[in-house]
Write a protein that holds these residues in place. Structure first.
Motif, PDB file in Angstrom:
ATOM      1  N   CYS A   1       1.075  -1.150   0.158  1.00 12.92           N
ATOM      2  CA  CYS A   1      -0.382   0.083  -0.108  1.00 12.92           C
ATOM      3  C   CYS A   1       0.689   0.943  -0.165  1.00 12.92           C
ATOM      4  N   PRO A   2       1.726   1.277  -1.433  1.00  7.41           N
ATOM      5  CA  PRO A   2       2.411   2.471  -1.209  1.00  7.41           C
ATOM      6  C   PRO A   2       1.770   4.100  -0.798  1.00  7.41           C
ATOM      7  N   ASP A   3       0.586   3.803  -0.800  1.00  5.41           N
ATOM      8  CA  ASP A   3      -0.578   5.738  -0.971  1.00  5.41           C
ATOM      9  C   ASP A   3      -0.484   5.626   0.193  1.00  5.41           C
ATOM     10  N   GLU A   4      -0.582   4.655   1.299  1.00  6.54           N
ATOM     11  CA  GLU A   4      -0.968   4.880   2.730  1.00  6.54           C
ATOM     12  C   GLU A   4       0.687   5.263   3.517  1.00  6.54           C
ATOM     13  N   PRO A   5       0.157   6.187   4.318  1.00  7.50           N
ATOM     14  CA  PRO A   5       1.034   6.936   5.050  1.00  7.50           C
ATOM     15  C   PRO A   5       1.547   6.115   5.962  1.00  7.50           C
ATOM     16  N   VAL A   6       2.604   5.782   6.843  1.00  7.46           N
ATOM     17  CA  VAL A   6       3.319   5.070   7.660  1.00  7.46           C
ATOM     18  C   VAL A   6       2.817   6.241   9.390  1.00  7.46           C
ATOM     19  N   LEU A   7       2.160   5.602   9.884  1.00  8.36           N
ATOM     20  CA  LEU A   7       1.588   6.608  11.488  1.00  8.36           C
ATOM     21  C   LEU A   7       3.083   6.224  12.567  1.00  8.36           C
ATOM     22  N   VAL A   8       3.203   6.661  13.105  1.00  5.21           N
ATOM     23  CA  VAL A   8       4.032   6.705  14.073  1.00  5.21           C
ATOM     24  C   VAL A   8       3.391   7.633  15.201  1.00  5.21           C
ATOM     25  N   ARG A   9       3.002   6.783  16.901  1.00  4.25           N
ATOM     26  CA  ARG A   9       2.289   7.545  17.615  1.00  4.25           C
ATOM     27  C   ARG A   9       3.173   7.523  18.716  1.00  4.25           C
ATOM     28  N   LEU A  10       3.817   8.662  19.544  1.00  9.06           N
ATOM     29  CA  LEU A  10       4.355   9.092  20.750  1.00  9.06           C
ATOM     30  C   LEU A  10       3.794   9.490  21.668  1.00  9.06           C
ATOM     31  N   THR A  11       3.863   8.899  23.029  1.00 14.71           N
ATOM     32  CA  THR A  11       2.806   9.328  24.395  1.00 14.71           C
ATOM     33  C   THR A  11       4.008   8.871  25.201  1.00 14.71           C
ATOM     34  N   ASP A  12       3.584  10.651  26.338  1.00  7.25           N
ATOM     35  CA  ASP A  12       4.631  10.383  27.233  1.00  7.25           C
ATOM     36  C   ASP A  12       3.286  10.185  28.469  1.00  7.25           C
TER      37      ASP A  12
END
Length: 165
Positions: free
Chosen positions: A58-69
């Motif tokens: 799925c090259p058109d889908e963005p990768v998601l990085v979620r950072l929580t503190d």
């Protein structure tokens, strides 16, 4: 519990940005300085894995990085939307770091190409608290590090700024 979400096109060049943002936020959250290299490497491995999976399916889908503190911990989650599951991911629906070497079948000799799932083994070697959840809509690699102290000028959360007396 503040959360920062980073979405990026599935290109290897964006992995560096994900690593830099993760380390910056981990530092501000109060993760021990000696652990920041582990954060950088683990988030980089997970983001590289997600980029590779996206490029295949799925090259058109963005990768998601979620950072929580919050609550004494810093959490990094790397989410991919790759719909076809590899054999390794199918075998690891919710695997802890301690189980990764067994789930991968043991890696004694690396004569040729690296086997699928080696990225998860590397992450498992860097992070004590890691889980991988795979499903029909992709996977989530969740990594947790303890926060040992409040960072300077950051009494609570990523964006909070303290004042000097």
């Amino acid at each position: 519990m503040p959360t920062v979400e980073l979405r990026f096109t599935a290109l290897p060049a964006h992995v560096r940005t994900a690593r830099l943002v993760a380390v910056s936020l981990a530092r501000r959250a109060g993760v021990d300085e000696e652990v920041l290299d582990e954060v950088r490497l683990a988030v980089g491995e997970a983001a590289t894995r997600a980029v590779g999976r996206h490029q295949e399916t799925c090259p058109d889908e963005p990768v998601l990085v979620r950072l929580t503190d919050g609550e004494g911990q810093f959490v990094a989650e790397v989410v991919d939307r790759a719909v076809n599951q590899s054999a390794v991911d199918a075998a690891l629906p919710a695997t802890s770091a301690a189980d990764l070497p067994d789930a991968l079948g043991g890696l004694d000799a690396l004569d040729g190409e690296l086997p699928a799932g080696i990225d998860l083994a590397v992450i498992g070697g860097l992070v004590d608290d890691v889980s991988v959840e795979s499903g029909p809509d992709g996977s989530v690699v969740r990594m947790v590090w303890p926060v040992t102290e409040s960072a300077p000028n950051t009494p609570s959360g990523f964006g909070a700024r303290g004042t000097s007396a």
